[in-house]
Write a protein that holds these residues in place. Structure first.
Motif, PDB file in Angstrom:
ATOM      1  N   PRO A   2       0.840  -1.206  -0.052  1.00 18.10           N
ATOM      2  CA  PRO A   2      -0.072   0.000   0.019  1.00 18.10           C
ATOM      3  C   PRO A   2       0.885   1.245  -0.124  1.00 18.10           C
ATOM      4  CG  PRO A   2       0.019  -0.745   2.031  1.00 18.10           C
ATOM      5  CD  PRO A   2       0.866  -1.907   1.191  1.00 18.10           C
ATOM      6  N   LEU A   3       0.152   2.390  -0.102  1.00 12.01           N
ATOM      7  CA  LEU A   3       0.770   3.677  -0.098  1.00 12.01           C
ATOM      8  C   LEU A   3       1.404   3.849   1.466  1.00 12.01           C
ATOM      9  CD1 LEU A   3      -1.782   5.896  -1.855  1.00 12.01           C
ATOM     10  CD2 LEU A   3       0.406   5.182  -2.803  1.00 12.01           C
ATOM     11  N   THR A   4       2.461   4.490   1.475  1.00 16.24           N
ATOM     12  CA  THR A   4       2.945   4.904   2.864  1.00 16.24           C
ATOM     13  C   THR A   4       3.020   6.478   3.175  1.00 16.24           C
ATOM     14  OG1 THR A   4       4.171   2.741   2.830  1.00 16.24           O
ATOM     15  CG2 THR A   4       4.947   4.392   4.461  1.00 16.24           C
ATOM     16  N   LEU A   5       2.347   6.807   3.990  1.00 12.16           N
ATOM     17  CA  LEU A   5       2.637   8.220   4.453  1.00 12.16           C
ATOM     18  C   LEU A   5       3.272   8.522   5.706  1.00 12.16           C
ATOM     19  CD1 LEU A   5       1.503  11.253   4.096  1.00 12.16           C
ATOM     20  CD2 LEU A   5      -0.601  10.579   5.192  1.00 12.16           C
ATOM     21  N   VAL A  30       2.960   6.345   9.067  1.00 10.68           N
ATOM     22  CA  VAL A  30       4.141   6.241   9.912  1.00 10.68           C
ATOM     23  C   VAL A  30       4.119   7.540  10.507  1.00 10.68           C
ATOM     24  CG1 VAL A  30       6.240   5.752   9.981  1.00 10.68           C
ATOM     25  CG2 VAL A  30       5.029   4.394   8.155  1.00 10.68           C
ATOM     26  N   ALA A  31       4.234   7.431  11.791  1.00 13.22           N
ATOM     27  CA  ALA A  31       4.273   9.004  12.608  1.00 13.22           C
ATOM     28  C   ALA A  31       5.912   9.176  12.758  1.00 13.22           C
ATOM     29  CB  ALA A  31       3.712   8.727  13.893  1.00 13.22           C
ATOM     30  N   VAL A  57       4.776   7.721  -0.063  1.00 15.75           N
ATOM     31  CA  VAL A  57       5.695   6.786  -0.912  1.00 15.75           C
ATOM     32  C   VAL A  57       4.807   5.862  -1.754  1.00 15.75           C
ATOM     33  CG1 VAL A  57       7.442   4.977  -0.748  1.00 15.75           C
ATOM     34  CG2 VAL A  57       7.586   7.029   0.989  1.00 15.75           C
ATOM     35  N   PHE A  58       5.054   5.874  -2.830  1.00 18.21           N
ATOM     36  CA  PHE A  58       4.102   5.115  -3.908  1.00 18.21           C
ATOM     37  C   PHE A  58       4.640   3.638  -3.825  1.00 18.21           C
ATOM     38  CE2 PHE A  58       4.125   9.180  -6.122  1.00 18.21           C
ATOM     39  CZ  PHE A  58       2.759   9.475  -5.452  1.00 18.21           C
TER      40      PHE A  58
END
Length: 387
Positions: A2-5, A30-31, A57-58
């Motif tokens: 999945p996307l990651t923020l 992700v904090a 992140v794609f």
């Protein structure tokens, strides 16, 4: 995958996370932030050496930064969400051009990982922009603008009470505060951070009579690198129509302030505030509250909802001329639309008031209660004998 923020409370990642949810896109949050060392910060550094937040992140490992750009991506993936641009290639082209022409440091990307990418639009026709795009971009700018804390100069840390100069009386106070541990991530480009900084503000006041007092502030600051700077000036008018009788009973009024600060200290260079004053005192106790409305007046920030903050104070006499107590400062964001708790600037101070005339001073040590607040602040207010 999945996307990651990557983001943190008190940053523009909140708007991005909301857009991903509204578009129904699977993602992991992700904090991480430079002000929060730990394993997640190492992961952010591995993905984006510039440690920018938010970073998205794609699936293929490439990434995008800048909230205004990221907020467009969910609409491109899910056109039914209504957040749609004419073409993905056009979006990538625009942001590649912006990175190539507007970023002064060579090799600093806004899109595409560790190197810049040149993306050629698939069509030579001029795409039609979705009417929602300006609104989305404005939302990103608004969120970064209203984050508290601290996008305005922390020149005075005090709760106003019934102190008032008599008619014709001059007064001089020196406001000092420093931040041994404060914010290390700017809310907007060019902002002077509070971390390891010192603020020094002389305040000259004059009693006008009839419950009125005028004041002039000259805020100055020394940043973490030792650079001294005059931040601007502030004018105020305090009106206290309800006063105590022989130092006992309730009091109330308002303090109106107009300020002009350099933009490195306030995103809106012109601003105003109305600080309401209410309280009660007797020989042993002082209770005071300052609900405050703040108004941005310039630099594209005018016209929005006023900001709301609250100052509370409770102090008790422990010795002759000495009182100890607590002071609470809360900046909750736009009036009627408070920010989430961790995005608010909330701090509590243990304070000491010493009144041994001719010397009067207030000392305090404050602890941030939220992620958006400075972790530790030390303050002092000295009343200098003038007459």
């Amino acid at each position: 995958m999945p996307l990651t923020l990557y983001g943190h409370d008190g940053s523009g990642s909140a708007a991005v996370a909301a857009a991903l949810v509204l578009a129904g896109l699977p993602h992991t949050v992700v904090a991480a932030a430079s002000r929060a060392p730990g394993p997640t910060l190492a992961a952010l550094q591995a993905a984006n050496p510039l440690v920018q937040i938010p970073t998205l992140v794609f699936e293929d490992g490439t990434l995008m930064t800048e909230s205004a750009a990221i907020l467009i991506e969910p609409g491109l993936r899910q056109p039914a969400s209504g957040l749609q641009l004419a073409s993905r290639a056009h979006l990538h082209h625009l942001w590649s051009v912006f990175a190539d022409q507007c970023v002064p440091a060579p090799g600093v990307p806004f899109f595409g990982g560790s190197t810049r990418r040149t993306v050629t639009p698939t069509s030579t026709s001029t795409p039609t922009m979705n009417p929602c795009l300006p609104l989305i971009t404005a939302l990103a700018c608004l969120l970064s603008a209203v984050l508290p804390a601290h996008a305005a100069l922390q020149d005075e840390v005090q709760v106003y009470d019934d102190s008032l100069n008599s008619r014709g009386e001059w007064g001089l106070e020196l406001h000092l505060n420093t931040t041994p541990r404060g914010r290390t991530v700017a809310d907007y480009p060019g902002e002077v951070l509070t971390h390891h900084g010192l603020r020094f503000t002389p305040e000259l006041s004059y009693g006008l009579g009839h419950g009125l007092e005028a004041g002039l502030y000259l805020p100055a600051a020394i940043n973490a690198n030792g650079h001294a700077d005059l931040a601007g000036l502030k004018l105020r008018l305090k009106w206290l129509p309800f006063e105590t009788v022989d130092g006992h009973g309730a009091f109330g009024g308002v303090n109106v302030e107009l300020s002009k600060l350099a933009q490195r200290y306030s995103l809106s260079r012109w601003s105003a505030e109305a600080r309401f004053i209410a309280g009660w005192r007797n020989t042993d106790w002082l209770l005071a509250a300052n609900p405050t409305l703040g108004f941005d007046l310039s630099d594209g920030q005018a016209g929005g909802r006023p900001g709301f903050s609250l100052g509370l104070k409770a102090a008790r006499r422990v010795l002759e001329g000495v009182a100890a107590g607590l002071e609470l400062y809360s900046d909750s964001g736009p009036l009627g639309r408070p920010l989430p708790w961790q995005m608010q600037d909330n701090r509590v101070f243990v304070a000491l008031d010493i009144d041994r005339k001719p010397w009067v001073l207030n000392l305090g040590v404050g602890r941030g209660l939220t992620d958006a607040a400075d972790r530790w602040t030390v303050k002092a207010i000295f009343e200098v004998p003038f007459n």
